[in-house]
Each structure stands twice: as C-alpha cells, then as structure tokens.
Design an enzyme around this catalytic site. Structure first.
Site, PDB file in Angstrom:
ATOM      1  N   PRO A  74      24.302 -28.253 -10.341  1.00  0.00           N
ATOM      2  CA  PRO A  74      25.367 -27.940 -11.291  1.00  0.00           C
ATOM      3  C   PRO A  74      25.160 -28.713 -12.584  1.00  0.00           C
ATOM      4  O   PRO A  74      24.641 -29.812 -12.576  1.00  0.00           O
ATOM      5  CB  PRO A  74      26.632 -28.439 -10.580  1.00  0.00           C
ATOM      6  CG  PRO A  74      26.273 -28.550  -9.142  1.00  0.00           C
ATOM      7  CD  PRO A  74      24.804 -28.852  -9.109  1.00  0.00           C
ATOM      8  N   GLU A  75      25.569 -28.115 -13.676  1.00  0.00           N
ATOM      9  CA  GLU A  75      25.413 -28.760 -14.969  1.00  0.00           C
ATOM     10  C   GLU A  75      26.643 -29.612 -15.254  1.00  0.00           C
ATOM     11  O   GLU A  75      27.676 -29.478 -14.608  1.00  0.00           O
ATOM     12  CB  GLU A  75      25.257 -27.705 -16.053  1.00  0.00           C
ATOM     13  CG  GLU A  75      24.364 -26.570 -15.643  1.00  0.00           C
ATOM     14  CD  GLU A  75      23.067 -26.484 -16.431  1.00  0.00           C
ATOM     15  OE1 GLU A  75      22.944 -27.168 -17.450  1.00  0.00           O
ATOM     16  OE2 GLU A  75      22.189 -25.734 -16.010  1.00  0.00           O
TER      17      GLU A  75
ATOM     18  N   LYS B 225      27.112 -36.325 -13.806  1.00  0.00           N
ATOM     19  CA  LYS B 225      27.297 -35.317 -12.765  1.00  0.00           C
ATOM     20  C   LYS B 225      28.000 -35.879 -11.536  1.00  0.00           C
ATOM     21  O   LYS B 225      28.032 -35.240 -10.485  1.00  0.00           O
ATOM     22  CB  LYS B 225      25.956 -34.696 -12.403  1.00  0.00           C
ATOM     23  CG  LYS B 225      25.376 -33.915 -13.570  1.00  0.00           C
ATOM     24  CD  LYS B 225      24.104 -33.247 -13.194  1.00  0.00           C
ATOM     25  CE  LYS B 225      23.550 -32.473 -14.384  1.00  0.00           C
ATOM     26  NZ  LYS B 225      22.294 -31.802 -14.026  1.00  0.00           N
TER      27      LYS B 225
ATOM     28  N   CYS C 234      13.615 -10.848 -26.000  1.00  0.00           N
ATOM     29  CA  CYS C 234      14.335 -11.941 -26.676  1.00  0.00           C
ATOM     30  C   CYS C 234      15.452 -11.330 -27.529  1.00  0.00           C
ATOM     31  O   CYS C 234      15.249 -10.328 -28.208  1.00  0.00           O
ATOM     32  CB  CYS C 234      13.352 -12.699 -27.559  1.00  0.00           C
ATOM     33  SG  CYS C 234      14.134 -13.843 -28.714  1.00  0.00           S
TER      34      CYS C 234
ATOM     35  N   CYS D 149      14.166 -11.676 -31.335  1.00  0.00           N
ATOM     36  CA  CYS D 149      12.973 -11.045 -31.900  1.00  0.00           C
ATOM     37  C   CYS D 149      12.391  -9.935 -31.023  1.00  0.00           C
ATOM     38  O   CYS D 149      11.464  -9.242 -31.435  1.00  0.00           O
ATOM     39  CB  CYS D 149      11.898 -12.110 -32.163  1.00  0.00           C
ATOM     40  SG  CYS D 149      11.102 -12.675 -30.648  1.00  0.00           S
TER      41      CYS D 149
ATOM     42  N   CYS E 216      10.995 -18.082 -25.381  1.00  0.00           N
ATOM     43  CA  CYS E 216      10.446 -16.991 -26.164  1.00  0.00           C
ATOM     44  C   CYS E 216       9.230 -17.519 -26.903  1.00  0.00           C
ATOM     45  O   CYS E 216       9.344 -18.469 -27.680  1.00  0.00           O
ATOM     46  CB  CYS E 216      11.482 -16.477 -27.175  1.00  0.00           C
ATOM     47  SG  CYS E 216      10.728 -15.328 -28.358  1.00  0.00           S
TER      48      CYS E 216
ATOM     49  N   CYS F 120       9.941 -17.180 -30.883  1.00  0.00           N
ATOM     50  CA  CYS F 120      10.976 -18.025 -31.497  1.00  0.00           C
ATOM     51  C   CYS F 120      10.763 -19.505 -31.222  1.00  0.00           C
ATOM     52  O   CYS F 120      11.243 -20.356 -31.959  1.00  0.00           O
ATOM     53  CB  CYS F 120      12.362 -17.637 -30.990  1.00  0.00           C
ATOM     54  SG  CYS F 120      12.870 -15.992 -31.496  1.00  0.00           S
TER      55      CYS F 120
HETATM   56 ZN   LIG Z   1      12.317 -14.533 -29.768  1.00  0.00          ZN
END
Ligand SMILES: [Zn+2]
Length: 291
Positions: free
Chosen positions: A2-3, A55, A246, A249, A268, A271
């Site tokens: 978990p974040e 956490k 993406c 892009c 990506c 990017c």
């Molecule tokens: Zn991209």
C-alpha cells in the site's frame, strides 16, 4: 505494498470512527499481542487517536499503549458495525479491536506490536523513516539530502526506499516519474537538483491530491488519480498500462521488471527520455509540459 496515501486514508477513517470510543474487546492470532491484552487489558481503555507515520499505522490508547501495524503487501484494516458480515474470510483475520459502535478488523497484517510512548520514540523502523510526503511539515531539504545519499541507484528504486522519503509505493513511483519526465532507471547522480526538486514537488502534490477527497473506503488504490481526469479508466499516466498509448504522445507504454525486487516499472520511452548514459542532467527536463 500500500502507498502512503492508502495508509493515511485508512488512519483518518479509523480515527473518525474510533477516536474517543471505549474499547470493549480485543482479539488477535498473534500471541505477543494477546499476551499484552491479558496483562494490561485493552478493554476499558479509550482510543485516543489513529494516525499514520510513513506506512506505519499507529493506534494510540489511553494508559500509554500504542498498537503499531504495518500492512506490507496484503494487509488491510476494515471497519464494521457489530454483527456486520466481513468482506474477507475469517482465516485472514489477524486483529479485532471492538468498541460499542465499530469493530476494526485487521486482515493479513503481518507486522504488529504493542508499544508504549517511550518504545515508540526509540523504535528503529520508525526512526529510520525519511520525511513523510503527507506531513504538512515535509522537510524538503532533508528529503533531497537523502536522495543524494544514493547516487548510484535508479531513481525508481530510491523513491521506493522509505528511509529516503516515506509514502511512495509502486503506483506512485511510476506516476511521479512520468509527470516529472524522468526515466525511472536514471541514476540519482545524473539528476540535477532542479529535477530532484521537481520530482519531490510532484510526489507531494500527487500524494496529497489522493487524500483530500472525502474517502470512506480503506481499500488500496480506490479511485487513485494522478492525471487530473475524473474518468475512472483515465486516472493514471502509465501504471498498469503496458503497451497502451501514452496519454501525452501516443507511444506504447514500456513495462520492465526492474530493481532489487524486480518490481514492475512503467514508462513512456518518448516523454521520459531514454536510459542513455543512465541519464544526463537535464534528461528529465524534456517533454514535461504543464502536467
Ligand atoms: Zn509519452
């Protein structure tokens, strides 16, 4: 895993439900916990507060007693009304804390212990945590210093290291680096101070954006969004989108198992630059636009 935003939301929801409530019962499959309950019963104490530290989730009871839990990969806390049917099998139950109005049930929580305030203050795991991205007093300078202490590691791995900054898990790792335009396998050494600042700014923004909505669920990843889109299928930039175009892009998103634990890492190639020379300074400064 978990974040930080999940733990923060879980703590906030548990706090709203449980703070000031009188504990009526305690159960656990962990003998170390039940022993404490037998010696110094939970029943009769009040829940003072529930909070998150990185956490770790901390339930504080009157009489100098704190329950620290860590969810690791699969743990979660649920809230139920007495008699309400659990949404997970009973065999996954690890801890049940009962009050007159709510039951808090910890499922699959592998790491739990009782502490007093003195023990909490000298707790090694908590002590070692980096600045918490969800802390209003987030220490930018210290976070950057800790990032710089790992020059020869990939930024994606360093962001997951809770001793550097606390709160980022695998989803945000990919999302933050996309928004920053930084290739995840770039070594920290190759990133400018400006780029590190940008990564941290985005990290704070993304995590905080995911805890501000009124949120009643404790489920991980519920409605997590980083793109600003409210459409449920357009909430993330690249996490879990391998091969899909993406959003900026159109290049298919790359997936690689990277780092020490072979964690899934998405990016990506357009990017977020390339892995060239493991990232020249400024490599991350391309194509970030106004995201
Ligand atoms: Zn991209």
């Amino acid at each position: 895993m978990p974040e930080g935003d999940t733990i923060f939301r879980a703590a906030r929801t548990l706090h709203r439900a449980l703070a000031t409530r009188l504990v009526t019962g305690f159960e656990s499959v962990y003998p170390a916990l039940t022993r404490v309950d037998v010696d110094t019963p939970l029943a009769g104490r009040q829940v003072e507060s529930v909070g998150a530290r990185g956490k770790h989730l901390l339930m504080v009871f009157t009489g100098d007693l704190i329950l620290r839990t860590h969810m690791r990969m699969h743990g979660s806390w649920h809230l139920y009304r007495p008699g309400e049917r659990w949404r997970r099998p009973g065999r996954e139950m690890r801890i049940v804390l009962s009050t007159d109005v709510f039951l808090a049930v910890g499922f699959n929580i592998p790491d739990a212990e009782f502490l007093d305030h003195a023990g909490l203050a000298r707790h090694r795991q908590l002590d070692a945590l980096g600045p918490d991205l969800l802390d209003p007093q987030f220490d930018w300078w210290e976070a950057r210093r800790r990032l710089r202490a790992h020059p020869d590691e990939a930024i994606a791995d360093v962001l997951l290291n809770q001793r550097v900054v606390a709160g980022i898990g695998n989803v945000f790792k990919s999302e933050i680096l996309f928004a920053a335009g930084v290739h995840p396998l770039t070594h920290v050494r190759a990133l400018s101070d400006e780029t590190l600042e940008r990564i941290l700014t985005i990290a704070v923004k993304q995590l905080r954006a995911n805890v501000t909505p009124r949120d009643r669920t404790l489920a991980p990843a519920a409605g997590r969004r980083t793109t600003g889109s409210l459409h449920p299928s357009q909430g993330l930039w690249d996490y879990d989108r391998a091969g899909e175009p993406c959003r900026a892009c159109g290049t298919p998103i790359t997936l690689e198992k990277a780092g020490l634990d072979a964690r899934l890492t998405y990016w990506c190639g357009q990017c977020q630059g390339t892995r060239q020379g493991v990232g020249e300074p400024g490599n991350g400064d391309r194509g970030t636009g106004n995201r």
